[in-house]
Design an enzyme around this catalytic site. Sequence first.
Site, PDB file in Angstrom:
ATOM      1  N   SER A  79       2.965  10.868   9.001  1.00  8.68           N
ATOM      2  CA  SER A  79       2.939  10.906   7.535  1.00  8.68           C
ATOM      3  C   SER A  79       4.082  11.709   6.931  1.00  8.68           C
ATOM      4  O   SER A  79       4.443  11.504   5.775  1.00  8.68           O
ATOM      5  CB  SER A  79       1.617  11.503   7.058  1.00  8.68           C
TER       6      SER A  79
ATOM      7  N   HIS B 243       7.431   7.153   9.504  1.00  8.76           N
ATOM      8  CA  HIS B 243       8.148   7.424   8.249  1.00  8.76           C
ATOM      9  C   HIS B 243       9.551   7.916   8.579  1.00  8.76           C
ATOM     10  O   HIS B 243       9.782   8.506   9.636  1.00  8.76           O
ATOM     11  CB  HIS B 243       7.387   8.428   7.386  1.00  8.76           C
TER      12      HIS B 243
ATOM     13  N   HIS C 135       3.252   4.271  -3.346  1.00 13.61           N
ATOM     14  CA  HIS C 135       3.737   5.647  -3.533  1.00 13.61           C
ATOM     15  C   HIS C 135       5.094   5.638  -4.223  1.00 13.61           C
ATOM     16  O   HIS C 135       5.358   6.418  -5.126  1.00 13.61           O
ATOM     17  CB  HIS C 135       3.882   6.352  -2.175  1.00 13.61           C
TER      18      HIS C 135
ATOM     19  N   HIS D  32       2.748   4.031  12.920  1.00 12.66           N
ATOM     20  CA  HIS D  32       3.165   3.934  11.524  1.00 12.66           C
ATOM     21  C   HIS D  32       4.166   5.068  11.278  1.00 12.66           C
ATOM     22  O   HIS D  32       3.783   6.221  11.126  1.00 12.66           O
ATOM     23  CB  HIS D  32       1.910   4.076  10.636  1.00 12.66           C
TER      24      HIS D  32
ATOM     25  N   ARG E  65       0.866  -1.187   0.000  1.00 11.61           N
ATOM     26  CA  ARG E  65       0.000   0.000   0.000  1.00 11.61           C
ATOM     27  C   ARG E  65       0.904   1.238   0.000  1.00 11.61           C
ATOM     28  O   ARG E  65       0.959   1.966  -0.973  1.00 11.61           O
ATOM     29  CB  ARG E  65      -0.930  -0.050   1.221  1.00 11.61           C
ATOM     30  N   ASP E  66       1.669   1.430   1.053  1.00 12.39           N
ATOM     31  CA  ASP E  66       2.552   2.609   1.093  1.00 12.39           C
ATOM     32  C   ASP E  66       3.607   2.519  -0.015  1.00 12.39           C
ATOM     33  O   ASP E  66       4.007   3.521  -0.608  1.00 12.39           O
ATOM     34  CB  ASP E  66       3.231   2.716   2.467  1.00 12.39           C
TER      35      ASP E  66
END
Lengths: 293, 348
Positions: free
Chosen positions: B168, B197, B17, B195, B13-14
């Site tokens: 995010s 980054h 990107h 989650h 999913r990520d």
Amino acid sequence: MNKLKAGIIGTGNIGCDLLVKIQNSSLLNCTLFMGRNLDSKGMRFANSLGVKVSDKSINALIENPDLCDIVFDATTASSHILHAPILKNLGKFAIDLTPSLIGKMCVPIVNGEECINENNVNMITCGGQATVPLVNAVSNILDDVDYIEIAASISSNSAGPGTRANIDEFTQTTKMALEKFSKTKNAKAIIILNPAEPPIIMHNTIYIKSSDYNIEKIKKAVYDIEEKMQSYIKGYKIINEPVIQNDTLVIMVQVEGNGDYLPKYSGNLDIITSSAVKMAEMFALRRQGCLIK
Amino acid sequence: MLDKIKIFDATLRDGSHALKHQLELFTIEEYCKSVDNTGLDCVVVGHGNGLGASSIQIGMSKYPEQEMLKTARKNLINTKLGIYMIPGFGTIKDNLIPAIDIGVDIFKIGTHCTEADVMKEHIEFLKSNGKETYGVLMSTHMASNERLLEEAKKVESYGADGIIFMDSAGALLPDKVKDFITLVRKNTKFHIGYHGHNNLGLSISNTLIALENGADIIDGTLMGFGAGAGNCQLEAIIAILQKMGKLENVNLYQLMDTAEEIIEKEFKYQNGIKELTIISGMSGVFSAFKEKVKNAAAIYNVDPRDIFMELGKLKVVGGQEDMIIDVAMNLAQKNKKDATSYIVESLL
């Protein structure tokens, strides 16, 4: 000149903003402001303007049907489902600002003339009112349209509990409107809430995919719509020139409110109330025309 | 630290990107087969911004999302299949109902970190259908700890099984992670996920801090494959936890092999902290804006770092990718004006 008598059901922010706009109109006069609580902020506001108020909601109109010719419904979709048949029986022109979608989808400068003949019109969504006029005008001059997408960003402050609870309806209804008023059955709507302080002004980006663009013709159509929209919502502004990027036409429009009752940043609410009042004025003009005849 | 830690894998999913959403169906098949027996709890599949986000605004997926989900469904037996959706992009009718029909097990519904009430309708719908559902708050760095707690409590009241905090923009600093996770743990009873980054190189340590203070779901990707500088790298955090005597049932070697075979060899992916990802973390702008910022910078001949910093000042949130062009155009005009006024000044 006799002003047409208008009633408002719903005494929240939308109802109050409608009230100010109606009282500023040369064609309309608010003769009944209906809600459920005489103590609410909206009721007190209407009272302070000397407008007749009632806490019996639509029953006030049933008891006294001659009080209005036009009724604005600024309640909720589920309430409008109950109100619509009553208003129809009473022979009132209903302008629905809820997402009920009972009446014909209405964007005054696009299909206002047709809507005059209806008994119930629906003002779609803020994203719809902001983007459909441009989408429709551009679609009309393109030979084909493969895909349309709009992204509407609004400030969190201007998205009331109704919008927030019904974001799915917003997305679906706006998409339906884009498909109804253009040459494609392939549209997408995106809504983004932004909580930044100071609040952002409503910002819309429209993407249109076609096989061929005449950018000069498109620009003319776009600025023409901007001018027409500004006749009833001054803060409707094309930002940056329309451009073709990666074979996609990109148009950006910002909507600042009039600051009548609602703050200026909530152009998303203002465009719905302004469009509703514009529709009522078109109806009023037609009515007067009939009377003169 | 809780004994049972769940691992949610966002690679498919990520990672979309990082591939500009051009994920191949055969990759989904190969990947799901490869990780199905490794002890991961859930593999999330789809467009980088979730269901319904394939768009010009964000980027078009190569395949329809339902094809992607069906492919994953066929190849996941032991690991649950998950989706992510942001209301305003996807809807119950167009996206959630078809996903339920395909047999998705876990649903993650996300909003900007201050807008949790927007997900109420969706969480209630999914729970009434008996689905395991998590609320996700994005760009957690943009709200105070008290506000994050307030939003988390809303998510709990809607009936969600847990909440996942997304960093995010990779902009969270360790102290803040510790403070808000502690606060939310103290005041709620459901699962908490983190989650991270890696824009500023903190994703793994921040995840560990979250776990030490009450989180029990790791949400990351293999090799950190994902938006911007990438995500919390699952192999690394799992290795750390195994050193600490946790997660011993997870097949780390198999996950490492999957990362090498699929992500490294097929995509030639190299994660790394580069100037634009650092700027994204510094300005607090969603990592996934990177590619579009680079494009706009090239078209309008402006410095991509200026675009990021300007977007940061405007406090744009995930989904507002259209603001990139807007800002780039304005910067270009400003540069032109500056050049003109310089000429005028030099004439005076």
